[in-house]
Design a protein around this motif. Structure first.
Motif, PDB file in Angstrom:
ATOM      1  N   GLU A   1      46.618  29.771  57.844  1.00 30.13           N
ATOM      2  CA  GLU A   1      45.289  30.226  58.710  1.00 30.13           C
ATOM      3  C   GLU A   1      45.720  31.271  59.530  1.00 30.13           C
ATOM      4  N   HIS A   2      46.439  32.205  58.957  1.00 31.48           N
ATOM      5  CA  HIS A   2      47.157  33.187  59.999  1.00 31.48           C
ATOM      6  C   HIS A   2      46.140  34.395  60.309  1.00 31.48           C
TER       7      HIS A   2
ATOM      8  N   THR B   1      58.540  39.380  50.486  1.00 27.11           N
ATOM      9  CA  THR B   1      57.278  39.301  51.502  1.00 27.11           C
ATOM     10  C   THR B   1      57.483  40.400  52.532  1.00 27.11           C
ATOM     11  N   PHE B   2      56.098  40.884  53.056  1.00 30.47           N
ATOM     12  CA  PHE B   2      55.930  41.789  53.757  1.00 30.47           C
ATOM     13  C   PHE B   2      55.021  41.677  54.499  1.00 30.47           C
ATOM     14  N   ASP B   3      54.480  42.127  55.798  1.00 28.54           N
ATOM     15  CA  ASP B   3      53.237  41.970  56.923  1.00 28.54           C
ATOM     16  C   ASP B   3      52.324  42.615  56.299  1.00 28.54           C
ATOM     17  N   ALA B   4      50.998  42.266  56.299  1.00 35.57           N
ATOM     18  CA  ALA B   4      49.857  42.526  56.062  1.00 35.57           C
ATOM     19  C   ALA B   4      49.080  43.383  57.052  1.00 35.57           C
ATOM     20  N   PRO B   5      48.469  44.486  56.910  1.00 31.09           N
ATOM     21  CA  PRO B   5      47.935  45.136  58.044  1.00 31.09           C
ATOM     22  C   PRO B   5      47.359  44.309  58.836  1.00 31.09           C
ATOM     23  N   LEU B   6      47.185  44.614  60.281  1.00 27.65           N
ATOM     24  CA  LEU B   6      46.435  43.947  61.601  1.00 27.65           C
ATOM     25  C   LEU B   6      44.860  44.369  61.140  1.00 27.65           C
ATOM     26  N   LYS B   7      44.113  43.053  60.949  1.00 28.15           N
ATOM     27  CA  LYS B   7      42.922  43.251  60.997  1.00 28.15           C
ATOM     28  C   LYS B   7      41.896  42.278  61.856  1.00 28.15           C
ATOM     29  N   LEU B   8      40.928  42.788  62.477  1.00 26.86           N
ATOM     30  CA  LEU B   8      39.904  42.012  62.935  1.00 26.86           C
ATOM     31  C   LEU B   8      38.681  41.694  62.230  1.00 26.86           C
ATOM     32  N   ASN B   9      38.770  40.550  61.559  1.00 32.12           N
ATOM     33  CA  ASN B   9      37.729  40.122  60.687  1.00 32.12           C
ATOM     34  C   ASN B   9      36.441  39.812  61.393  1.00 32.12           C
TER      35      ASN B   9
ATOM     36  N   ARG C   1      51.468  37.176  62.218  1.00 29.17           N
ATOM     37  CA  ARG C   1      51.690  38.014  60.786  1.00 29.17           C
ATOM     38  C   ARG C   1      51.322  37.122  59.613  1.00 29.17           C
ATOM     39  N   VAL C   2      50.419  37.940  58.851  1.00 32.32           N
ATOM     40  CA  VAL C   2      49.972  37.471  57.617  1.00 32.32           C
ATOM     41  C   VAL C   2      50.869  38.014  56.365  1.00 32.32           C
ATOM     42  N   PRO C   3      51.675  36.855  55.849  1.00 34.46           N
ATOM     43  CA  PRO C   3      52.517  37.362  54.719  1.00 34.46           C
ATOM     44  C   PRO C   3      51.941  37.803  53.264  1.00 34.46           C
ATOM     45  N   LEU C   4      52.571  38.826  52.690  1.00 33.58           N
ATOM     46  CA  LEU C   4      51.784  39.211  51.512  1.00 33.58           C
ATOM     47  C   LEU C   4      53.103  39.443  50.716  1.00 33.58           C
TER      48      LEU C   4
END
Length: 233
Positions: free
Chosen positions: A109-110, A184-192, A87-90
């Motif tokens: 490096e999430h 803090t909350f989780d960022a959307p799941l993305k495929l960069n 999870r990417v924290p925002l």
């Protein structure tokens, strides 16, 4: 008075030829008997119907089944990616009515881990799908291999979109407002790295090629024509 000379019977070279190929060898019989006296027909051969293989029509049907089955495996990849990806924290901050969202750990490096998780799972799915297709039809064939690659690519796209849909909402401003300032909350799941979509078909092709080379059927050795036989020394 001498008796008339009787011509000798015709010589049959096949009866004394030690190099005569067995009856089951390729080229031993040029015609096929159809049950009628004195009538033989040539075997049917062609790119659409071949007696030595399943025929192009059957291969295309099998390839279509492989495309659908492998593509549906993208559901498993999407669920695993959503479950295992880091999870990417925002964090959201407000200044009056204006909200700003930023990364909580700017040096983390999430995001790379999200792409790496997708790639590793896709490589595993490619190996499993190649094994399943090889067990389904060991003989292989161009349509089957193309169907495996196309199905892997479609499965990757399906997994990508499914993981994004299962993940957190894409509206990060709404999430920041719902959790509050500084929470803090989780960022959307993305495929960069979109190149990860090719991991499944690439892995499937490599593994299928290896399985076919190691465990696939071998073509029988052909006997040389009678005129090209070389006597033993």
């Amino acid at each position: 008075m001498s008796a008339p000379l009787t011509p000798p019977p015709p010589h049959d070279p096949s009866a004394h030829d030690p190099w005569q190929p067995p009856s089951g060898a390729p080229g031993a019989g040029a015609h096929r008997y159809d049950g009628k006296p004195g009538h033989a027909t040539r075997p049917r051969h062609g790119w659409w119907h071949d007696e030595d293989g399943p025929g192009m029509a059957k291969e295309l049907r099998e390839a279509a089944v492989v495309v659908v089955a492998v593509a549906l495996g993208g559901v498993l990849l999407g669920v695993l990616w959503w479950w295992l990806a880091p999870r990417v924290p925002l964090v959201g901050d407000a200044s009056g009515d204006a909200w700003v969202v930023y990364l909580k750990d700017s040096e983390g490096e999430h995001s790379i881990g999200v792409d790496g998780t997708f790639t590793l799972i896709a490589l595993g799915c490619g190996a499993l799908s190649a094994l399943a297709v090889f067990l389904f039809r060991r003989r292989g064939g161009v349509p089957l291999v193309v169907g495996l690659a196309v199905g892997g690519l479609l499965g990757s796209v399906l997994a990508w979109r499914l993981g994004v849909w299962l993940g957190p909402s894409q509206d990060v401003i709404a999430q920041a407002k719902s959790v509050g300032k500084g929470v803090t909350f989780d960022a959307p799941l993305k495929l960069n790295a979109k190149g990860a979509l090719l991991a499944w078909p690439f892995s499937a092709l490599v593994f299928h090629l290896g399985l076919t080379a190691l465990f696939g059927p071998r073509d029988p050795e052909e006997w040389p024509p009678p005129g090209e036989r070389q006597p033993p020394r």
